[in-house]
Design a protein around this motif. Structure first.
Motif, PDB file in Angstrom:
ATOM      1  N   ALA A 194      -5.996   9.899  -1.806  1.00 44.17           N
ATOM      2  CA  ALA A 194      -6.831   9.677  -0.626  1.00 44.17           C
ATOM      3  C   ALA A 194      -7.181   8.194  -0.480  1.00 44.17           C
ATOM      4  CB  ALA A 194      -8.098  10.518  -0.718  1.00 44.17           C
ATOM      5  N   PHE A 195      -7.519   7.542  -1.591  1.00 44.86           N
ATOM      6  CA  PHE A 195      -7.903   6.126  -1.571  1.00 44.86           C
ATOM      7  C   PHE A 195      -6.743   5.260  -1.080  1.00 44.86           C
ATOM      8  CE2 PHE A 195      -8.443   1.931  -3.442  1.00 44.86           C
ATOM      9  CZ  PHE A 195      -9.786   1.649  -3.219  1.00 44.86           C
ATOM     10  N   GLU A 196      -5.548   5.476  -1.658  1.00 41.77           N
ATOM     11  CA  GLU A 196      -4.402   4.653  -1.292  1.00 41.77           C
ATOM     12  C   GLU A 196      -3.924   4.969   0.124  1.00 41.77           C
ATOM     13  OE1 GLU A 196      -3.727   2.215  -3.000  1.00 41.77           O
ATOM     14  OE2 GLU A 196      -4.595   2.695  -4.941  1.00 41.77           O
ATOM     15  N   ALA A 205       0.375   6.999  -6.687  1.00 38.20           N
ATOM     16  CA  ALA A 205      -0.888   7.705  -6.933  1.00 38.20           C
ATOM     17  C   ALA A 205      -0.625   9.154  -7.313  1.00 38.20           C
ATOM     18  CB  ALA A 205      -1.780   7.635  -5.700  1.00 38.20           C
ATOM     19  N   ASP A 207      -8.093  12.040  -5.627  1.00 40.06           N
ATOM     20  CA  ASP A 207      -8.925  10.909  -5.206  1.00 40.06           C
ATOM     21  C   ASP A 207      -8.092   9.657  -5.017  1.00 40.06           C
ATOM     22  OD1 ASP A 207     -11.143  12.518  -5.235  1.00 40.06           O
ATOM     23  OD2 ASP A 207     -11.848  11.859  -7.194  1.00 40.06           O
ATOM     24  N   ASP A 208      -7.153   9.417  -5.935  1.00 41.90           N
ATOM     25  CA  ASP A 208      -6.317   8.217  -5.828  1.00 41.90           C
ATOM     26  C   ASP A 208      -5.417   8.278  -4.603  1.00 41.90           C
ATOM     27  OD1 ASP A 208      -7.458   7.151  -8.054  1.00 41.90           O
ATOM     28  OD2 ASP A 208      -5.813   7.643  -9.423  1.00 41.90           O
ATOM     29  N   GLU A 266       0.827  -1.211   0.000  1.00 43.81           N
ATOM     30  CA  GLU A 266       0.000   0.000   0.000  1.00 43.81           C
ATOM     31  C   GLU A 266       0.859   1.258   0.000  1.00 43.81           C
ATOM     32  OE1 GLU A 266      -2.971  -0.190  -0.684  1.00 43.81           O
ATOM     33  OE2 GLU A 266      -3.324  -2.312  -0.313  1.00 43.81           O
ATOM     34  N   ALA A 325      -5.833   5.837   2.603  1.00 41.75           N
ATOM     35  CA  ALA A 325      -6.776   5.164   3.502  1.00 41.75           C
ATOM     36  C   ALA A 325      -6.413   3.686   3.664  1.00 41.75           C
ATOM     37  CB  ALA A 325      -8.199   5.314   2.977  1.00 41.75           C
ATOM     38  N   ASP A 326      -6.069   3.041   2.545  1.00 42.67           N
ATOM     39  CA  ASP A 326      -5.656   1.628   2.622  1.00 42.67           C
ATOM     40  C   ASP A 326      -4.412   1.470   3.494  1.00 42.67           C
ATOM     41  OD1 ASP A 326      -7.724   0.733   1.114  1.00 42.67           O
ATOM     42  OD2 ASP A 326      -6.573   0.463  -0.740  1.00 42.67           O
TER      43      ASP A 326
END
Length: 853
Positions: free
Chosen positions: A335-337, A328, A332-333, A321, A339-340
């Protein structure tokens, strides 16, 4: 802070714990081991034998501040310790007679056995902005303590004079002192109290009320105790079992409300069984709670249970991750990565019994440290040096230009330069070697014109809108006014010391350039001509910024303006997203005496300074580097007669030309080339190799490749270096002839007799002589200016200097005899040009003199 307890004896653990709940405690250095481990916040009092390294260790280990003597304080600041981490101890008599008290540090007054509260109040008023502590060997009473608090003075009270029992003549109750400043606007006299979760990042659990009695019990016992408006004293969890451990009790800024930071046990704070009266947890706090629950009860075979049981799997997921987050790009990407990554990282923490509050405590501790890590990445995480099997072709040269002959290309990933042998190129190819990228200034001016016109017409309204659009910062006012002294407290001590040293060097060099003498020449008998300098009254200094930190540019522009005597210095720099200006630049603004700091960037900042707005002063000359938008705006406004503003010089991409002979160290040469190549993909880098063998040139190229791959901006350097040149010549004179034609911004000479070669330099922004004179020193702190002509303009322009901020005025005074000698010459020339009025102005005087003689 209501008061500062001082450990003066064997303090009872319950009293020590109670004091730790309401703020820092002062401990003697020799008693630190016995007391500080159980205190969440503490100050240390240094002994006479302490050394700077010892004090740094104390601060690194968690001390908030250290009490020292004035002399020792100076030594500690020199060692890199920030002033706000020190409390300077002064004898009362010495403080009253001192011409100047220490600035930037807190002050501790040692008053002995006599306390004059009126005199202390007067001194406190004079020291507004400085926290003033007071030590008094006589007995304290609550009225005296309250009087001192009202003057914003923090009394030091020994623990032997404190108690958790009711206040008596011998001892004061801790809660009584703590609550002296608090006020209530309620009829029942209760205090609004916010209860927040210590373990969940300060998340609000609920709003309750406190009384003096409940606060006293909470401080003494460490349990959540409040005042119910209906049922009296309320000991949280007494019947439900959902008790609280009180970590800290604080007054708010207006001293009319309290905050209890607690560890909540059981089902939660709310009577509905939820963690908070404002609903369930969210975000990281909710994730932590879920993971803690899963650790206790996740079923076998579930993914979370696998992560807890399989350490290798969890480690692999964290690294996976982290890699995906690094790759990224979009918001948005990312933030998504992120979070993971946070999910797997927090799983690791929960598995090891680490809470969010533990992480925050570690972050807070690191923020307090004086000693800083260098910040390098470990070798295993740096990009590997590509192998020879890579199939990435070298970048193509720009189109529509005559290209110089290039080295034979190979299909690999090495970072390499193009090579030309000067004696073998045609005149057209030689011109191509000198050519920079085409700057289409007309196209950029057309793009910036609407921005400039908008600011010109609507002033601050347009400026604020454009700053919100381009810099993502919402401001109430675009201008900050002095003093900017708060910036100093925010600086890393090492950075502040470096800025101070650079300021001294740059000021010394630029002060020596001041043209203060009037030139007086008698050109012929009775005709005296003179020339004198005056500062440009109002100057605008553009410092690129936003996410960047560029105090060096602020120094290079601000110091010559200050030395020249400019009356008004407006410093413009893009704000950060929160609207603030980086403290490094703000501190320089303070040093150079800036009259205003404009929080704006780009064309809108240039326009605001050129035309003025409701809050931005109009300037007479604009200085400073910037991107193509800034450059185009500067060119636009200098050609507008309504603006009546000039600029320092045209600007282009950064550039360096390095001349190297057989004495050059390949490592040094490569480092100098890369120091400019990292500025941007359009940076211009040229190596002129004087009679170097193929092996010597290859050694430099190898170092360029190795060093570039070890640096953070490798992708930028890969592109800029691919467009750069190695020009092979046979002599130093041939090298300097090419350099003078090129007219580089920076010229670095790695030559056996470098100083002698300086006499051959005709065109260059700044020259760096010898192997131990890297261009970086001129960029930051040697003393010369780094705002230099680029794009070949070193043929016509000087770099910014003190004279750039001055203009020269000539005058002449002609005596009667002088006019008799000069007048006929002027009449003849005026008649030759057909300007009768010019001739008449002289003839009428000559005639009058003839008639009177």
């Amino acid at each position: 802070m209501s008061f500062l307890p001082v450990v003066d004896d064997q303090v009872h653990p319950q009293l020590r714990a109670a004091l730790g709940r309401i703020g820092p405690v002062l401990v003697r250095a020799e008693d630190a081991v016995a007391h500080t481990r159980s205190l969440p916040s503490y100050f240390l009092s240094a002994d006479a034998a302490a050394q700077p390294d010892t004090v740094i260790d104390w601060l690194d280990q968690g001390a908030e501040k250290v009490v020292v003597s004035p002399t020792f304080a100076n030594a500690l600041v020199t060692s890199g310790i920030a002033k706000h981490r020190l409390i300077v101890s002064l004898d009362w008599a010495a403080a009253l007679t001192a011409d100047e008290l220490p600035s930037g540090s807190d002050i501790l007054l040692q008053c002995g056995e006599r306390l004059d509260t009126d005199a202390v109040a007067k001194l406190a008023k004079e020291l507004s902005g400085t926290t003033l502590y007071l030590s008094y060997s006589g007995p304290f009473d609550l009225l005296t303590v309250q009087r001192l608090q009202q003057c914003s003075v923090v009394p030091l009270i020994p623990t032997s004079a404190l108690t958790l029992e009711p206040t008596s003549e011998a001892q004061l109750n801790v809660a009584d002192i703590f609550l002296l400043p608090i006020t209530s606007d309620r009829r029942d006299g209760l205090f609004a109290t916010v209860v927040s979760s210590f373990l969940q990042g300060g998340k609000s659990l609920g709003l309750v009320y406190s009384s003096r009695e409940s606060v006293a019990e909470a401080i003494a016992t460490g349990r959540g105790v409040y005042q119910s408006r209906k049922h009296g004293l309320w000991r949280k969890g007494e019947t439900s079992g959902d008790v609280q451990d009180v970590i800290s009790v604080r007054l708010d800024c207006d001293a009319d409300a309290l905050e209890f930071s607690v560890v909540q046990h059981g089902a939660g704070f709310c009577h509905l069984g939820t963690p908070s009266c404002f609903g369930d947890l969210r975000g990281l706090a909710a994730l932590e709670k879920t993971l803690q629950s899963r650790l206790r009860s996740a079923p076998e075979g579930s993914y979370t249970r696998r992560l807890f049981n399989d350490n290798a799997l969890l480690q692999a997921k964290i690294m996976e991750e982290a890699s995906e987050l690094c790759a990224a790009e979009s918001k948005d990407d990312v933030a998504f990565e992120a979070a993971d990554l946070l999910y797997f990282a927090l799983t690791r923490c929960v598995a090891k019994g680490v809470s969010l509050s533990d992480i925050e405590h570690s972050l807070d501790g690191k923020a307090k440290r004086v000693t800083r890590r260098p910040g390098h990445a470990k070798p295993q995480f740096l990009p590997p040096v590509p192998g020879p099997e890579s199939d990435v072709p070298p970048p193509l040269p720009p189109k529509d230009t005559v290209q110089p002959p290039a080295a034979t290309t190979t299909v690999d990933d090495k970072i390499r330069m193009r090579t030309a042998v000067l004696a073998q190129v045609s005149p057209e190819e030689r011109l191509a070697l000198l050519r920079r990228p085409v700057l289409r200034s007309d196209e950029m001016i057309a793009k910036v014109r609407p921005i400039v016109d908008d600011v010109r017409k609507r002033g601050d309204a347009a400026l604020l809108e454009l700053t919100a659009k381009f810099d993502k910062a919402t401001l109430a006012s675009p201008v900050l006014l002095p003093p900017f002294t708060d910036a100093e407290a925010l600086l890393d001590p090492a950075v502040k010391a470096a800025i101070d040293a650079a300021y001294a060097n740059i000021r010394t060099f630029h002060a020596a350039q001041v043209d203060g003498k009037t030139l007086v020449v008698e050109t012929m008998p009775g005709v005296v001509c003179s020339r004198f300098a005056r500062p440009v009254a109002r100057v605008g200094l553009y410092v690129p910024g936003g996410t960047a930190v560029l105090p060096s540019t602020a120094l290079m522009l601000g110091i010559p303006a200050q030395v020249a005597g400019c009356k008004e210095i407006v410093l413009a720099t893009p704000p950060r997203a929160d609207g603030s200006v980086v403290p490094e630049v703000l501190y320089v603004a303070h040093l150079v005496g800036a009259s205003a700091v404009l929080r704006a960037g780009g064309a809108q900042a240039v326009a605001a300074m050129a035309y003025g707005t409701q809050t931005v002063p109009k300037v007479d000359k604009i200085f400073g580097p910037g991107n193509q938008w800034v450059t185009a705006a500067k060119m636009l406004v200098q050609n507008d007669t309504d603006a009546l503003v000039s600029i320092d010089m045209p600007a282009g991409p950064s550039e360096v030309l390095v001349i190297a002979d057989h004495t050059a160290d390949a490592r040094f040469v490569a480092a100098d080339l890369l120091s400019q190549a990292e500025h941007g993909v359009d940076s211009q880098v040229v190596l002129v190799a004087v009679s170097l063998s193929d092996e010597q040139v290859a050694a430099i190229e190898e170092q360029v490749d190795i060093q570039a791959h070890a640096l953070s901006r490798v992708d930028i350097m890969r592109e800029s270096v691919s467009k750069s040149l190695i020009v092979r010549v046979t002599s130093v004179s041939e090298a300097l002839e090419f350099s003078n034609d090129y007219a580089p911004e920076h010229l670095i000479m790695h030559l056996e007799n470098a100083q002698e070669a300086v006499t051959l330099v005709q065109n260059a922004g700044s020259v760096f002589v010898g192997p131990y004179t890297p261009e970086s020193c001129g960029d930051y702190a040697s003393g010369t200016n780094h705002t230099l002509p680029t794009n070949g303009y070193a043929r016509q322009f000087s770099g910014v200097n003190t004279l750039s901020f001055q203009k020269h005025i000539t005058s002449q005074e002609i005596s009667r005899d002088g006019l008799q000698g000069l007048g006929p010459i002027v009449v003849t020339l005026a008649d030759c040009e057909g300007l009768d009025a010019h001739a008449n102005a002289v003839r009428i005087r000559l005639k009058a003199m003839a008639e009177s003689s």
